[in-house]
Design a protein around this motif. Sequence first.
Motif, PDB file in Angstrom:
ATOM      1  N   VAL A  56      33.641  62.507 -26.351  1.00 54.37           N
ATOM      2  CA  VAL A  56      33.957  62.715 -27.769  1.00 54.37           C
ATOM      3  C   VAL A  56      33.197  63.968 -28.217  1.00 54.37           C
ATOM      4  O   VAL A  56      32.006  64.109 -27.930  1.00 54.37           O
ATOM      5  CB  VAL A  56      33.495  61.507 -28.614  1.00 54.37           C
ATOM      6  CG1 VAL A  56      33.774  61.747 -30.098  1.00 54.37           C
ATOM      7  CG2 VAL A  56      34.172  60.229 -28.129  1.00 54.37           C
ATOM      8  N   GLN A  57      33.901  64.908 -28.883  1.00 55.17           N
ATOM      9  CA  GLN A  57      33.233  66.116 -29.380  1.00 55.17           C
ATOM     10  C   GLN A  57      33.769  66.484 -30.756  1.00 55.17           C
ATOM     11  O   GLN A  57      34.927  66.182 -31.073  1.00 55.17           O
ATOM     12  CB  GLN A  57      33.467  67.298 -28.435  1.00 55.17           C
ATOM     13  CG  GLN A  57      32.962  67.101 -27.010  1.00 55.17           C
ATOM     14  CD  GLN A  57      31.446  66.997 -26.880  1.00 55.17           C
ATOM     15  OE1 GLN A  57      30.703  67.394 -27.793  1.00 55.17           O
ATOM     16  NE2 GLN A  57      30.982  66.452 -25.774  1.00 55.17           N
ATOM     17  N   ASP A  58      32.926  67.130 -31.549  1.00 60.54           N
ATOM     18  CA  ASP A  58      33.387  67.684 -32.827  1.00 60.54           C
ATOM     19  C   ASP A  58      32.839  69.108 -32.939  1.00 60.54           C
ATOM     20  O   ASP A  58      32.692  69.793 -31.929  1.00 60.54           O
ATOM     21  CB  ASP A  58      33.021  66.780 -34.013  1.00 60.54           C
ATOM     22  CG  ASP A  58      31.517  66.552 -34.137  1.00 60.54           C
ATOM     23  OD1 ASP A  58      30.730  67.284 -33.492  1.00 60.54           O
ATOM     24  OD2 ASP A  58      31.118  65.642 -34.892  1.00 60.54           O
ATOM     25  N   ARG A  59      32.525  69.552 -34.139  1.00 60.58           N
ATOM     26  CA  ARG A  59      32.081  70.943 -34.259  1.00 60.58           C
ATOM     27  C   ARG A  59      30.611  71.136 -33.886  1.00 60.58           C
ATOM     28  O   ARG A  59      30.127  72.257 -33.834  1.00 60.58           O
ATOM     29  CB  ARG A  59      32.360  71.460 -35.671  1.00 60.58           C
ATOM     30  CG  ARG A  59      33.854  71.488 -35.931  1.00 60.58           C
ATOM     31  CD  ARG A  59      34.189  72.154 -37.219  1.00 60.58           C
ATOM     32  NE  ARG A  59      34.156  73.598 -37.092  1.00 60.58           N
ATOM     33  CZ  ARG A  59      34.432  74.439 -38.085  1.00 60.58           C
ATOM     34  NH1 ARG A  59      34.742  73.971 -39.269  1.00 60.58           N
ATOM     35  NH2 ARG A  59      34.399  75.730 -37.901  1.00 60.58           N
ATOM     36  N   GLY A  60      29.924  70.041 -33.645  1.00 58.10           N
ATOM     37  CA  GLY A  60      28.576  70.176 -33.092  1.00 58.10           C
ATOM     38  C   GLY A  60      27.476  69.646 -33.988  1.00 58.10           C
ATOM     39  O   GLY A  60      27.689  69.293 -35.142  1.00 58.10           O
ATOM     40  N   ARG A  61      26.297  69.591 -33.395  1.00 56.27           N
ATOM     41  CA  ARG A  61      25.111  69.006 -34.022  1.00 56.27           C
ATOM     42  C   ARG A  61      24.150  70.150 -34.323  1.00 56.27           C
ATOM     43  O   ARG A  61      23.520  70.698 -33.434  1.00 56.27           O
ATOM     44  CB  ARG A  61      24.503  68.016 -33.023  1.00 56.27           C
ATOM     45  CG  ARG A  61      23.285  67.259 -33.502  1.00 56.27           C
ATOM     46  CD  ARG A  61      22.912  66.184 -32.479  1.00 56.27           C
ATOM     47  NE  ARG A  61      23.848  65.066 -32.494  1.00 56.27           N
ATOM     48  CZ  ARG A  61      24.693  64.754 -31.521  1.00 56.27           C
ATOM     49  NH1 ARG A  61      24.722  65.458 -30.419  1.00 56.27           N
ATOM     50  NH2 ARG A  61      25.520  63.728 -31.656  1.00 56.27           N
ATOM     51  N   ILE A  62      24.070  70.500 -35.584  1.00 54.21           N
ATOM     52  CA  ILE A  62      23.289  71.679 -35.966  1.00 54.21           C
ATOM     53  C   ILE A  62      22.006  71.226 -36.659  1.00 54.21           C
ATOM     54  O   ILE A  62      22.026  70.288 -37.455  1.00 54.21           O
ATOM     55  CB  ILE A  62      24.131  72.568 -36.924  1.00 54.21           C
ATOM     56  CG1 ILE A  62      25.399  73.067 -36.219  1.00 54.21           C
ATOM     57  CG2 ILE A  62      23.304  73.723 -37.468  1.00 54.21           C
ATOM     58  CD1 ILE A  62      25.168  74.106 -35.160  1.00 54.21           C
ATOM     59  N   GLY A  63      20.914  71.897 -36.382  1.00 54.83           N
ATOM     60  CA  GLY A  63      19.683  71.658 -37.134  1.00 54.83           C
ATOM     61  C   GLY A  63      18.604  70.894 -36.381  1.00 54.83           C
ATOM     62  O   GLY A  63      17.534  70.633 -36.929  1.00 54.83           O
ATOM     63  N   TYR A  64      18.859  70.528 -35.125  1.00 58.16           N
ATOM     64  CA  TYR A  64      17.863  69.762 -34.382  1.00 58.16           C
ATOM     65  C   TYR A  64      17.385  70.495 -33.126  1.00 58.16           C
ATOM     66  O   TYR A  64      16.848  69.893 -32.208  1.00 58.16           O
ATOM     67  CB  TYR A  64      18.409  68.370 -34.030  1.00 58.16           C
ATOM     68  CG  TYR A  64      18.678  67.555 -35.272  1.00 58.16           C
ATOM     69  CD1 TYR A  64      17.662  66.806 -35.859  1.00 58.16           C
ATOM     70  CD2 TYR A  64      19.928  67.576 -35.888  1.00 58.16           C
ATOM     71  CE1 TYR A  64      17.892  66.087 -37.021  1.00 58.16           C
ATOM     72  CE2 TYR A  64      20.167  66.857 -37.047  1.00 58.16           C
ATOM     73  CZ  TYR A  64      19.140  66.117 -37.610  1.00 58.16           C
ATOM     74  OH  TYR A  64      19.361  65.412 -38.753  1.00 58.16           O
TER      75      TYR A  64
END
Lengths: 321, 297
Positions: free
Chosen positions: A14-22
């Motif tokens: 499962v993927q989306d636009r991503g995990r930003i900020g960590y």
Amino acid sequence: MALEIIEPGMSTTVQDRGRIGYYKYGFPQSGSLDQYSATLGNRLVGNTPEEAVLECTYIGPKFVSNADAVIAITGAPVDVFVNDEQVSQYEQLHLHAGDQVRFGVIKGGTRYYIAVRGGIDVPKALGSRSTYPIGRIGGVNGRILQAGDEIKIGAPVDNGLRDVKVIDEADRPVFGKEVEVRVMMGLYDHYLSDKGRSQFLDEPWTLTPVADRMGMRYDGPGVDWAERRRPFGAGQDPSNIVDAGYAVGSIQIPGGSQPIILHREAVSGGGYAQVGTVISADMDVVARSAPGTKTRFVSVNMDEALAARKAYQDQFNKIWS
Amino acid sequence: MTEQHKARYTWGGDEFLLVEVEEDMSLQANFTVHGMAAALEAKKLDGLVDIAPGNAALLIRFNPDVIAPAELESIVKSLEDELRSTPPGVVQTRVIEVPVWFEDPFTKETMTRFREGFHQTPDGDDVEYGAQVNNLSSKEEFLRRYYESPWIVSMVGFVAGLPFLYQLVERDQQLVVPKYLSPRTDTPELTLGHGGCFGAIYAVRGAGGYQMMGILPAPIYQPEMTLPDFTEFSVLFKPGDIVKYRPIDETEYYSIKKECEAGTYKYKEIPFAFDMGASLADPAAYNKKIVEALNGA
């Protein structure tokens, strides 16, 4: 409603636009490797760009939808079958409850995407549904799909846009056997000798099979390093630096032999000198490459990178208009 | 006199700015990196996406559609100037005691699988090699140096929750060990590794090139967030945390593991005001203070 996974495929996540900020805690960005292909799928099924999709690697899953559903298959060219009847990619597909979807052999590229109206509905972890298997978070229980998984589909969203049934040929991505990848030289490129720099930029490189969501390793002439003092604490290899954060898309050449492009799920930092960075507009081009793809690294400056970024965004906005 | 930005500024494509404060590792460089990271964070700039402080370099991710690269660069440069002209102050942090089973059977088994072609001493072991390249008389002497003086978390990254640690001793006292000739494809979860001058605790199982010293019984990354140390966040360590290792044996290793399974284990920690000036002036005396504060708690 849900998709029942009969066979999981080679590595479906499962993927989306991503995990930003960590990044500062070591969590990579993750997200669909070929963002443009993934967004075409979301557009076809009536989602917004934010919905999660399934990313398939070479061999996709075999699954049954337990309810009527609208799906689309985008990305790398592959034969798609619904109940053993071949259907088209880049088109809206209407499934009835009980329909089975499976894939044939991939004909180019590496990754294709399954978008479903309503999006893949797994809980968000640190703001994203993207799977980060090493950290055991996101996606389905923090891992790649397994046989027997029931993938929940969310409620349809209203994107306020006209219905798109087919993506125009001209708007579809290209999966070439020879590509140019634009890079901004910099970071630790002073570690290269003059010869090393021209080896990197003037010679063709070939993507090896050692390529995944973390990094893509290229074969070619190797590079020479400049004679330098070793920084204190870095280690003994001429390509070692004092460990620091890695830019997404940065290119390191451990030992001077094979360049590795760090992609969206790469380690967030480490101790190898990076000689440049793939510009944001070309990260999808790298993601589309299959092993054997002949690649030339073309040096651009910041202004050129920003112009390419603008062109990429214009195309993205055109799709979402 | 104010020193004008001596760091090296370089772009990582159109979304990243790397600020190499120093080429060499030092406690001062690390403090400057984290000081700049904190000051930049406090500015809450539009277009700032992520700040990843490294050991001696700061990586900044930005959105060039929102903030022009040149504008960001000039803001960060003025932060650097301010920081370099300010004397080091006292930082509120904590000291965490970390139990380690040195020379454990798990990392030893892994060593045997990655010897020929991977390691400098195909017939030796990693700890022995560490002692040898640091001209120490024995493994015991090397390990005593390893756990006797405290370390500071100088960076978190590589994979989720992995801390890099720098020992709070003078440069000529630093334990420096080459990394593996070629990285292993496997490292047990919670291995304490060492490469260059850095320690690293492998938060999860995976590839790695650091020499293996031992293993921890308790997690430092817990995505399930059930243990007392992880109720707020899945990652234990933050930059600036001070770590004091405590050597344990097999019996204690398994008893701590049991506590973890029962969901009760908590690392021993005390709040601590770290004075970099005092640490640099007399590391040995200051380390004694750190250890006494921990043991007195």
